[in-house]
Design a protein around this motif. Structure first.
Motif, PDB file in Angstrom:
ATOM      1  N   ASP A  16      -1.012   6.842   1.510  1.00 45.59           N
ATOM      2  CA  ASP A  16      -2.396   7.315   1.606  1.00 45.59           C
ATOM      3  C   ASP A  16      -3.404   6.166   1.567  1.00 45.59           C
ATOM      4  O   ASP A  16      -4.616   6.393   1.452  1.00 45.59           O
ATOM      5  CB  ASP A  16      -2.700   8.318   0.486  1.00 45.59           C
ATOM      6  CG  ASP A  16      -2.495   7.712  -0.898  1.00 45.59           C
ATOM      7  OD1 ASP A  16      -2.253   6.475  -0.980  1.00 45.59           O
ATOM      8  OD2 ASP A  16      -2.560   8.453  -1.893  1.00 45.59           O
ATOM      9  N   GLY A  17      -2.926   4.938   1.640  1.00 45.72           N
ATOM     10  CA  GLY A  17      -3.829   3.796   1.692  1.00 45.72           C
ATOM     11  C   GLY A  17      -4.239   3.253   0.336  1.00 45.72           C
ATOM     12  O   GLY A  17      -4.863   2.189   0.249  1.00 45.72           O
ATOM     13  N   THR A  18      -3.888   3.967  -0.746  1.00 49.68           N
ATOM     14  CA  THR A  18      -4.216   3.453  -2.078  1.00 49.68           C
ATOM     15  C   THR A  18      -3.246   2.321  -2.435  1.00 49.68           C
ATOM     16  O   THR A  18      -2.157   2.231  -1.858  1.00 49.68           O
ATOM     17  CB  THR A  18      -4.114   4.570  -3.141  1.00 49.68           C
ATOM     18  OG1 THR A  18      -2.788   5.110  -3.087  1.00 49.68           O
ATOM     19  CG2 THR A  18      -5.135   5.661  -2.893  1.00 49.68           C
ATOM     20  N   PRO A  19      -3.647   1.458  -3.369  1.00 41.70           N
ATOM     21  CA  PRO A  19      -2.767   0.341  -3.724  1.00 41.70           C
ATOM     22  C   PRO A  19      -1.458   0.833  -4.345  1.00 41.70           C
ATOM     23  O   PRO A  19      -1.441   1.873  -5.007  1.00 41.70           O
ATOM     24  CB  PRO A  19      -3.575  -0.452  -4.766  1.00 41.70           C
ATOM     25  CG  PRO A  19      -4.937   0.115  -4.765  1.00 41.70           C
ATOM     26  CD  PRO A  19      -4.895   1.464  -4.133  1.00 41.70           C
ATOM     27  N   ARG A  52       1.614   1.110  -6.897  1.00 41.60           N
ATOM     28  CA  ARG A  52       1.651   1.032  -8.370  1.00 41.60           C
ATOM     29  C   ARG A  52       2.721   0.030  -8.780  1.00 41.60           C
ATOM     30  O   ARG A  52       3.902   0.235  -8.531  1.00 41.60           O
ATOM     31  CB  ARG A  52       1.929   2.411  -8.950  1.00 41.60           C
ATOM     32  CG  ARG A  52       0.845   3.432  -8.595  1.00 41.60           C
ATOM     33  CD  ARG A  52       1.328   4.845  -8.820  1.00 41.60           C
ATOM     34  NE  ARG A  52       2.575   5.089  -8.102  1.00 41.60           N
ATOM     35  CZ  ARG A  52       3.303   6.190  -8.261  1.00 41.60           C
ATOM     36  NH1 ARG A  52       2.932   7.131  -9.102  1.00 41.60           N
ATOM     37  NH2 ARG A  52       4.419   6.361  -7.579  1.00 41.60           N
ATOM     38  N   LYS A  70       0.835  -1.203   0.000  1.00 45.68           N
ATOM     39  CA  LYS A  70       0.000   0.000   0.000  1.00 45.68           C
ATOM     40  C   LYS A  70       0.868   1.249   0.000  1.00 45.68           C
ATOM     41  O   LYS A  70       1.946   1.269   0.573  1.00 45.68           O
ATOM     42  CB  LYS A  70      -0.861   0.045   1.279  1.00 45.68           C
ATOM     43  CG  LYS A  70      -1.846  -1.104   1.421  1.00 45.68           C
ATOM     44  CD  LYS A  70      -3.172  -0.793   0.741  1.00 45.68           C
ATOM     45  CE  LYS A  70      -4.144  -1.950   0.824  1.00 45.68           C
ATOM     46  NZ  LYS A  70      -3.696  -3.157   0.080  1.00 45.68           N
ATOM     47  N   ARG A  71       0.345   2.306  -0.594  1.00 45.34           N
ATOM     48  CA  ARG A  71       1.013   3.602  -0.509  1.00 45.34           C
ATOM     49  C   ARG A  71       0.613   4.270   0.804  1.00 45.34           C
ATOM     50  O   ARG A  71      -0.329   3.837   1.466  1.00 45.34           O
ATOM     51  CB  ARG A  71       0.600   4.481  -1.686  1.00 45.34           C
ATOM     52  CG  ARG A  71       1.100   3.932  -3.017  1.00 45.34           C
ATOM     53  CD  ARG A  71       0.530   4.697  -4.185  1.00 45.34           C
ATOM     54  NE  ARG A  71       0.857   6.122  -4.146  1.00 45.34           N
ATOM     55  CZ  ARG A  71       2.036   6.630  -4.521  1.00 45.34           C
ATOM     56  NH1 ARG A  71       2.979   5.825  -4.966  1.00 45.34           N
ATOM     57  NH2 ARG A  71       2.265   7.928  -4.471  1.00 45.34           N
TER      58      ARG A  71
END
Ligand code: ADP
Ligand code: ZN
Ligand code: ZN
Length: 698
Positions: free
Chosen positions: A460-463, A465, A457-458
């Motif tokens: 900010d919680g986004t997956p 890349r 995860k990044r």
């Protein structure tokens, strides 16, 4: 007797005829040796090269000689040294002279007549005249940064060596990022300034557009041409002509470029000299690295071999003083090599379905992502899983045509054989028992990508890349460049791939490199497997921390079930010399290369018995001579993957402590094998055989 004049002409005679020597033809007027001609061969008209113009060969009066049909006299003859290189290659690798000569010329040359060749040459001159003139006469313009002390020392020592030997072979051992390329550039500049041409060989030119760019930038105004299999036939001819006519100053290419005709050759660079791609794997199985060294001697050109992990052959020769050994022991800017962390997989929780990514590695990757740094994770296996498996009845996704499993590719839901290409849709249920629950075993890059996408995860919680680079994801033209571009631009957090991504790339933002499952090579039956693994891991590690500012924090992670293995101990210390010394001791004790010389005789047939039978006969007819010459002939054994596309493959190892004895023996023995085949009958006769001198994989 010859009327008019007699010529010997090298033509590509089919291998099964056993004729490898040039054939005699008549010509109305004398033609210079090295001239390309069209001649009749059987019922065909083929391209040949005048091999010997003066020497009238002994002609049997019973044979009626045929005449040369056409000569490409607009093309300057291929130089004598080029012909010597080809003749040596043919003799050393036990192939026909014409076969080698014609296979290394641009195919387009076979289609053109003299008028067309003249037009091509005129067009080339015109294009060059229109190109902007060199900015400054002589050496190129931007000399980026001053040399480091180590680089300066290398150049000084090289100049010193050249005072003793006009054209030395030099082994430049320099860790990744130590500035070897700068040495190549400086040596090329010296050659160009002296009015010479330079040849730079790289293992895979498609993966190294950066190198091309660096040469183009440094030598602005100079004519640089590429030579590799990715060119169109027209480009290949153009570039070849530019080199042959002496118009190109620099030739940059893959292994086939070692045969580029270059009238003023002064320098040959072999970058990543240990790389297996320098060995041609079909036809004349030549080693472009070894031929480069031979060619250097022939042409009086300096040969510069560069690597962070030299081949043990080259290393041993350097230790013996046969090559000049130069070294760049540290990274430019004092950057540290990545710290190596071994993850003891025996201590990690076991996960169903094969080797997982261990929790500490996941954590480390997530930390790098949080800092905005990139990681590279590699696994030498493409596809989703190497095999599908039924837990109920034990069915596995075998290939019907090969002794190999078919690989599960999840994206297009196929089972694909990576050896013969046999592809089918994934069955809904087990083909043997109907069980609906067939499961993937082990992992490939597709599955690794999927699992990393779940786990990483990044901030900010986004997956995270994730980009995947392997032979599957880069099939479309331009997709490799696009994906590499995304990595360089920072649009990717984690790059997943096969060893394709471990070579050469100058990734500036990668600070962590991980090898997920490298152990498989530790216990291979191929004696070179550890050497290859060590080189691969050092190379991969070299992708981390190339930006000196980040180098101190860079890491190389290795997941292993054998953390005590000496190979990993040497890797932790980045100690190539210790690794090489231990390997060389083993090789010396076992009489393996570089302390002996090997050849493999391979036979392919419908049945294993036919292939084995042929090889046994081959041993039988040669046993007395072999014993007398101190040559060991081993028993025929199946190749590592015995059956491919319904063809059974067996091989026979030939070993000698003397290169000359080996050469002499092969030259006597192999021609007799055509006769051996003739004595076979029926099925047994349907077979192919070939020899591999100095084989890389056994
Ligand atoms: P190698 O080929 O040994 O991996 P490179 O030649 O690619 O190493 O050099 C690594 C980096 O160091 C490159 O970015 C290169 O531009 C830079 N470099 C090389 N020589 C010097 C130098 N003398 N001063 C500053 N930077 C250099
Ligand atoms: Zn089943
Ligand atoms: Zn197959």
């Amino acid at each position: 007797m010859c009327e008019g004049s007699c010529l010997s002409v090298a033509v590509d005679t089919p291998a099964h005829t056993g004729i490898g020597e040039p054939l005699t033809y008549l010509a109305g007027s004398p033609l210079a040796a090295g001239t390309l001609v069209r001649v009749p061969l059987g019922r065909r008209e083929v391209t040949g090269i005048v091999w010997d113009a003066q020497e009238a060969p002994a002609v049997q009066p019973t044979i009626e000689l045929k005449s040369v049909l056409h000569a490409l006299e607009s093309l300057p003859p291929l130089p004598e040294r080029w012909r010597e290189l080809v003749a040596f290659t043919a003799a050393y690798y036990q192939r026909g002279i014409g076969e080698v000569a014609l296979s290394v010329l641009p195919p387009e040359l076979r289609k053109l007549d003299d008028v067309q060749v003249r037009q091509r040459i005129a067009r080339l001159h015109k294009a060059l005249a229109a190109a902007p003139a060199p900015a400054v006469a002589g050496v190129a313009a931007p000399e980026s940064a001053p040399l480091s002390a180590a680089q300066q020392q290398v150049l000084d020592e090289l100049a010193q060596a050249r005072l003793q030997v006009a054209a030395p072979t030099v082994l430049l051992h320099g860790v990744t990022g130590s500035g070897k390329t700068e040495i190549y550039l400086r040596c090329a500049a010296q050659a160009l300034a002296a009015g010479q041409q330079a040849l730079v060989l790289v293992p895979e030119i498609n993966l190294t557009p950066q190198l091309e760019a660096r040469f183009a930038e440094r030598f602005a105004g100079r004519h640089i041409v590429a030579m590799h299999s990715g060119l169109t036939p027209a480009q290949r001819l153009r570039n070849w002509l530019a080199a042959h006519l002496g118009l190109a100053d620099l030739v940059l290419g893959t292994r086939l470029a070692v045969f580029a005709s270059m009238p003023r050759l002064g320098l040959i660079v072999v970058d990543e000299e240990h790389d297996a791609s320098y060995k041609q794997q079909e036809g004349a199985r030549y080693s472009a690295r070894d031929l480069a060294i031979y060619r250097g001697k022939l042409e009086g050109a300096t040969v510069l071999l560069g690597s962070a992990t030299p081949s043990l052959e080259s290393w041993q020769r350097a230790l013996e003083g046969r090559y000049v050994k130069l070294s760049l022991p540290a990274r430019i800017g004092g950057g540290a090599l990545p710290a190596v962390r071994l993850v003891d997989m025996t201590q990690q929780p076991r996960v169903k379905g094969g080797a997982a990514i261990s929790p500490p590695l996941v954590e480390a990757l997530n930390r790098r992502i949080a800092c905005g740094e990139q990681s590279l994770v590699f696994l030498n296996r493409r596809g989703y899983a190497p095999v599908l498996h039924c837990g109920d009845c034990g069915w596995k996704s075998a290939c019907a045509h090969c002794s190999a499993w078919r690989v599960f590719h999840k994206l297009d839901r196929t089972l694909r054989c990576h050896h013969c290409g046999f592809t089918e849709r994934v069955p809904r249920a087990c083909p043997d028992c109907g069980n609906l629950d067939i499961a993937p075993m082990g992992r490939g890059t597709e599955r690794l990508e999927e699992q990393l996408a779940d786990l990483l995860k990044r901030a900010d919680g986004t997956p995270a890349r994730i980009a995947r680079i392997d032979a599957d994801s880069t099939r479309a033209k331009g997709s490799l460049e696009a994906q590499l571009g995304a990595v360089h631009a920072g649009d990717v957090d984690v790059l997943v791939g096969t060893q394709m991504i471990t070579k050469g790339h100058d990734f500036r933002r990668i600070t962590l490199v991980a090898a997920v499952n490298p152990d498989t090579s530790l216990f291979s039956s191929d004696f070179r497997a550890p050497e290859r693994l060590f080189a691969l891991l050092m190379q991969a590690g070299g992708r981390a921390g190339r930006d000196a500012a980040q180098a101190a924090r860079s890491e190389m992670w290795v997941q292993t079930w054998h953390p005590q293995h000496p190979l990993y101990a040497a890797l932790r210390r980045h100690d190539f010399e210790a690794f090489a010394s231990a390997q060389l001791d083993e090789r010396r004790m076992a009489s393996l290369p570089p302390f002996s010389h090997l050849a493999l005789l391979r036979a392919e047939a419908r049945t294993a018995e036919a292939a084995r039978g042929f090889l046994q006969l081959a041993v039988h007819i040669a046993q007395p001579e072999a014993e007398a010459a101190g040559i060991t002939l081993y028993h025929p054994v199946p190749t590592p993957i015995a059956r491919v596309a319904d063809v059974e493959r067996m091989q026979l190892l030939v070993e000698s402590s003397s290169r000359q004895a080996m050469q002499h023996f092969l030259a006597q023995w192999l021609p007799r094998l055509h006769g051996v085949r003739q004595t076979l009958t029926g099925e047994a006769r349907i077979l192919r055989w070939a020899v591999d001198v100095d084989p890389l994989a056994i």
